[in-house]
Design an enzyme around this catalytic site. Structure first.
Site, PDB file in Angstrom:
ATOM      1  N   GLU A  94       0.821  -1.203   0.000  1.00  0.00           N
ATOM      2  CA  GLU A  94       0.000   0.000   0.000  1.00  0.00           C
ATOM      3  C   GLU A  94       0.856   1.254   0.000  1.00  0.00           C
ATOM      4  O   GLU A  94       2.020   1.232   0.412  1.00  0.00           O
ATOM      5  CB  GLU A  94      -0.957  -0.023   1.191  1.00  0.00           C
ATOM      6  CG  GLU A  94      -0.252  -0.230   2.496  1.00  0.00           C
ATOM      7  CD  GLU A  94      -1.209  -0.599   3.631  1.00  0.00           C
ATOM      8  OE1 GLU A  94      -2.136  -1.394   3.409  1.00  0.00           O
ATOM      9  OE2 GLU A  94      -1.017  -0.069   4.732  1.00  0.00           O
ATOM     10  N   CYS A 107       3.706   8.396   1.115  1.00  0.00           N
ATOM     11  CA  CYS A 107       4.354   7.402   1.975  1.00  0.00           C
ATOM     12  C   CYS A 107       4.286   6.078   1.219  1.00  0.00           C
ATOM     13  O   CYS A 107       3.189   5.596   0.912  1.00  0.00           O
ATOM     14  CB  CYS A 107       3.598   7.323   3.304  1.00  0.00           C
ATOM     15  SG  CYS A 107       4.290   6.073   4.401  1.00  0.00           S
ATOM     16  N   CYS A 114       6.869  -7.381   6.553  1.00  0.00           N
ATOM     17  CA  CYS A 114       8.110  -6.879   7.151  1.00  0.00           C
ATOM     18  C   CYS A 114       8.632  -7.901   8.150  1.00  0.00           C
ATOM     19  O   CYS A 114       7.860  -8.546   8.860  1.00  0.00           O
ATOM     20  CB  CYS A 114       7.846  -5.553   7.869  1.00  0.00           C
ATOM     21  SG  CYS A 114       9.341  -4.832   8.585  1.00  0.00           S
ATOM     22  N   CYS A 118       7.794  -5.367  14.803  1.00  0.00           N
ATOM     23  CA  CYS A 118       7.438  -4.376  15.832  1.00  0.00           C
ATOM     24  C   CYS A 118       6.000  -4.686  16.296  1.00  0.00           C
ATOM     25  O   CYS A 118       5.098  -4.838  15.461  1.00  0.00           O
ATOM     26  CB  CYS A 118       7.520  -2.964  15.250  1.00  0.00           C
ATOM     27  SG  CYS A 118       9.128  -2.629  14.516  1.00  0.00           S
ATOM     28  N   CYS A 121       2.690  -2.777  15.135  1.00  0.00           N
ATOM     29  CA  CYS A 121       2.576  -2.439  13.717  1.00  0.00           C
ATOM     30  C   CYS A 121       1.842  -3.536  12.950  1.00  0.00           C
ATOM     31  O   CYS A 121       2.180  -4.717  13.059  1.00  0.00           O
ATOM     32  CB  CYS A 121       3.985  -2.241  13.149  1.00  0.00           C
ATOM     33  SG  CYS A 121       4.032  -2.164  11.368  1.00  0.00           S
ATOM     34  N   GLU A 165      10.857  -2.492   6.028  1.00  0.00           N
ATOM     35  CA  GLU A 165      12.017  -1.771   6.570  1.00  0.00           C
ATOM     36  C   GLU A 165      12.932  -1.456   5.379  1.00  0.00           C
ATOM     37  O   GLU A 165      13.561  -2.365   4.811  1.00  0.00           O
ATOM     38  CB  GLU A 165      12.706  -2.673   7.614  1.00  0.00           C
ATOM     39  CG  GLU A 165      14.162  -2.381   7.930  1.00  0.00           C
ATOM     40  CD  GLU A 165      14.403  -0.950   8.439  1.00  0.00           C
ATOM     41  OE1 GLU A 165      13.841  -0.576   9.472  1.00  0.00           O
ATOM     42  OE2 GLU A 165      15.175  -0.224   7.780  1.00  0.00           O
ATOM     43  N   HIS A 221      10.914   5.013  19.767  1.00  0.00           N
ATOM     44  CA  HIS A 221       9.789   4.555  20.592  1.00  0.00           C
ATOM     45  C   HIS A 221      10.116   4.221  22.039  1.00  0.00           C
ATOM     46  O   HIS A 221       9.201   4.007  22.839  1.00  0.00           O
ATOM     47  CB  HIS A 221       9.064   3.354  19.955  1.00  0.00           C
ATOM     48  CG  HIS A 221       8.710   3.559  18.525  1.00  0.00           C
ATOM     49  ND1 HIS A 221       7.993   4.642  18.084  1.00  0.00           N
ATOM     50  CD2 HIS A 221       9.005   2.828  17.405  1.00  0.00           C
ATOM     51  CE1 HIS A 221       7.839   4.555  16.765  1.00  0.00           C
ATOM     52  NE2 HIS A 221       8.456   3.478  16.338  1.00  0.00           N
ATOM     53  N   CYS A 338       0.718   2.100   8.564  1.00  0.00           N
ATOM     54  CA  CYS A 338       1.278   1.190   7.565  1.00  0.00           C
ATOM     55  C   CYS A 338       0.803  -0.235   7.791  1.00  0.00           C
ATOM     56  O   CYS A 338       0.750  -0.733   8.892  1.00  0.00           O
ATOM     57  CB  CYS A 338       2.794   1.292   7.527  1.00  0.00           C
ATOM     58  SG  CYS A 338       3.692   0.080   8.441  1.00  0.00           S
TER      59      CYS A 338
END
Ligand code: SF4
Length: 353
Positions: A94, A107, A114, A118, A121, A165, A221, A338
Site C-alpha cells: 500500500e 508514503c 516486514c 514491531c 505495527c 524496513e 519509541h 502502515c
C-alpha cells in the site's frame, strides 16, 4: 510473477543497452526515459514519437505495470488517500498520499510485509513476504504522480515509511531513489526524500558513508533497552548504545539532522521518565523528535496517548533543548497506519480503484 521485466526496474544505461541489443539506436532510451518519468506515460501506445516497431517491442518484451490498484480509500476530509495494490504473485502493498497545507507527501512501501516484527505495527504482525524490486517502489510514486498531475498538483515529499524496513531492502530502495532523482527523468530532489529505519546499525553506517542528501528518520519509541526490546525485537540485535553511536556518526559525517520517531503509547512510553531518558541520550546531537499518538492495531492492546500526556512529553524534551513536534494522526478513518489496509481488507470502506 510477470515473466516480462518491469521497465521501471531499468536504469537509463540498462535501457540503452537493451535497445542496442534490439538493433535500435541508444538515443531512443532517453526518449523513452523522458516519456516514462517526465510525461508519466504508462503504455507503449502513448510513445508516439517512437517508430511503431519499437513500440511493439516495448509492448512485447517489457511490462509497464506490475502494481494493480485494488482498493482506494479517502479520508473524510479528502486530505489522505490510501491505495492497496496487488502484485502478480498475489502479494499486496500500500501507499498513501497525504495533502496538508502546501505539502503533498507520499508514503510508500519497500517490502510486502516486514521481518522486523514491531509489536504495535500491522505490517509487523503480518510477517515478511518479500522485498519489492526498485521498479515496484518507483511505480507507487508514478501512480500518484499521474493523479497529482491530472489535479494540477505536484508531489512535494516522499517518505519511505510504508510497509517494510527500507534498510532491509537497501539496494532496491536506493536504486529507486536514484532513479526518481535522475535529472533527465522524474528529477525529484534528494532532500525531499526521507528514509525511515527501525535501527539497522550497519545500514545506517553505510548510508552515512554514502553521504546521500536524503533525510534519515529513526523509529525509536523507547529510550531504554528493556522497553525498546519488548516493542521492537530489532533492539536485541542492535541495542540503543550501538544505535546512537551509528546515529552520531551519521550526523558527524553528513551534518544532517536526524528525525527520531516516537509513537506515544499511553502509560507505556509517554512518561516524563522516558522523555528525560531520551533527552539525555540525544544531548548534543543534531536531531528532531516527532511524536505521534499510536495508531491502534488489531493485535496490540496498547492505546494512543492523550493530548495532555503528549504535551507533557514534548515540554519535558524541550526543557533539555530537544526540538519536538507532535504530529497528528492522519487518516485514521481509512486505516492509514502502515499495513493496516493490507491486513484488514474486510473492514475497509471500498471505493472504485
Ligand atoms: S514499524 Fe516499520 S519496521 Fe517495524 S514492523 Fe512495521 S513496517 Fe516493519
Amino acid at each position: 510473477m510477470d515473466a516480462k521485466p518491469l521497465i521501471f526496474d531499468l536504469d537509463l544505461p540498462d535501457l540503452a543497452q537493451l535497445f542496442l541489443s534490439w538493433g535500435e539506436p541508444a538515443y531512443r532510451a532517453a526518449q523513452v526515459w523522458q516519456g516514462l518519468y517526465s510525461h508519466l506515460w504508462e503504455d507503449p501506445v502513448e510513445f508516439t514519437s517512437l517508430p511503431n516497431s519499437l513500440r511493439q517491442k516495448l509492448d512485447a518484451y517489457l511490462t509497464f505495470t506490475r502494481l494493480k490498484p485494488v482498493q482506494v480509500l479517502e479520508s473524510g476530509d479528502g486530505a489522505t488517500r490510501k491505495t492497496l495494490f496487488s502484485l502478480p504473485d498475489g502479494q499486496a502493498v500500500e501507499a498513501v498520499r497525504m495533502g496538508y497545507a502546501r505539502r503533498r507527501t507520499l508514503c510508500i512501501s519497500t517490502q510486502a510485509g516486514c521481518a522486523m516484527g514491531c509489536v504495535f505495527c500491522a505490517t509487523g504482525q503480518m510477517g515478511f513476504r518479500r522485498h519489492l524490486s526498485s521498479g515496484e517502489i518507483v511505480e507507487q510514486v508514478l501512480y500518484y504522480a499521474r493523479q497529482s498531475k491530472s489535479a494540477g498538483e505536484r508531489i512535494t515529499n516522499i517518505v519511505l515509511m510504508g510497509m517494510g524496513e527500507p534498510f532491509h531492502n537497501y539496494e532496491a530502495t536506493m536504486a529507486a531513489i536514484d532513479r526518481l532523482n535522475h535529472p533527465k527523468g522524474f528529477n525529484f530532489g534528494a532532500r525531499r526524500f526521507t528514509v525511515s529505519t527501525v535501527g539497522l546499525v550497519p545500514q545506517i553506517r553505510r548510508f552515512a558513508s554514502e553521504r546521500r542528501q536524503v533525510n534519515l528518520a529513526v523509529s525509536l519509541h523507547a529510550a531504554d533497552d528493556e522497553l525498546r526490546s519488548s516493542m521492537l525485537p530489532v533492539n536485541r540485535k542492535y541495542p540503543l548504545d550501538e544505535l546512537f553511536d551509528a546515529c552520531r556518526q551519521y550526523a558527524e559525517i553528513t551534518h544532517r539532522r536526524i528525525t527520531f520517531e516516537w509513537a506515544l503509547i499511553r502509560e507505556v512510553n509517554d512518561t516524563p521518565t522516558q522523555a528525560q531518558l531520551l533527552a539525555s541520550r540525544l544531548h548534543g546531537m543534531l536531531c528532531h523528535v516527532n511524536v505521534i499518538p499510536l495508531n491502534p492495531t488489531r493485535n496490540y492492546a496498547g492505546q494512543a496517548t492523550t493530548k495532555e500526556r503528549a504535551l507533557t512529553f514534548k515540554s519535558e524534551l524541550e526543557k533539555y533543548n530537544i526540538p519536538c513536534t507532535i504530529r497528528l494522526r492522519r487518516g485514521i478513518d481509512i486505516q492509514a497506519g502502515c499495513g493496516q489496509l493490507a491486513t484488514d481488507e474486510k473492514k475497509a470502506r471500498k471505493l472504485p480503484a
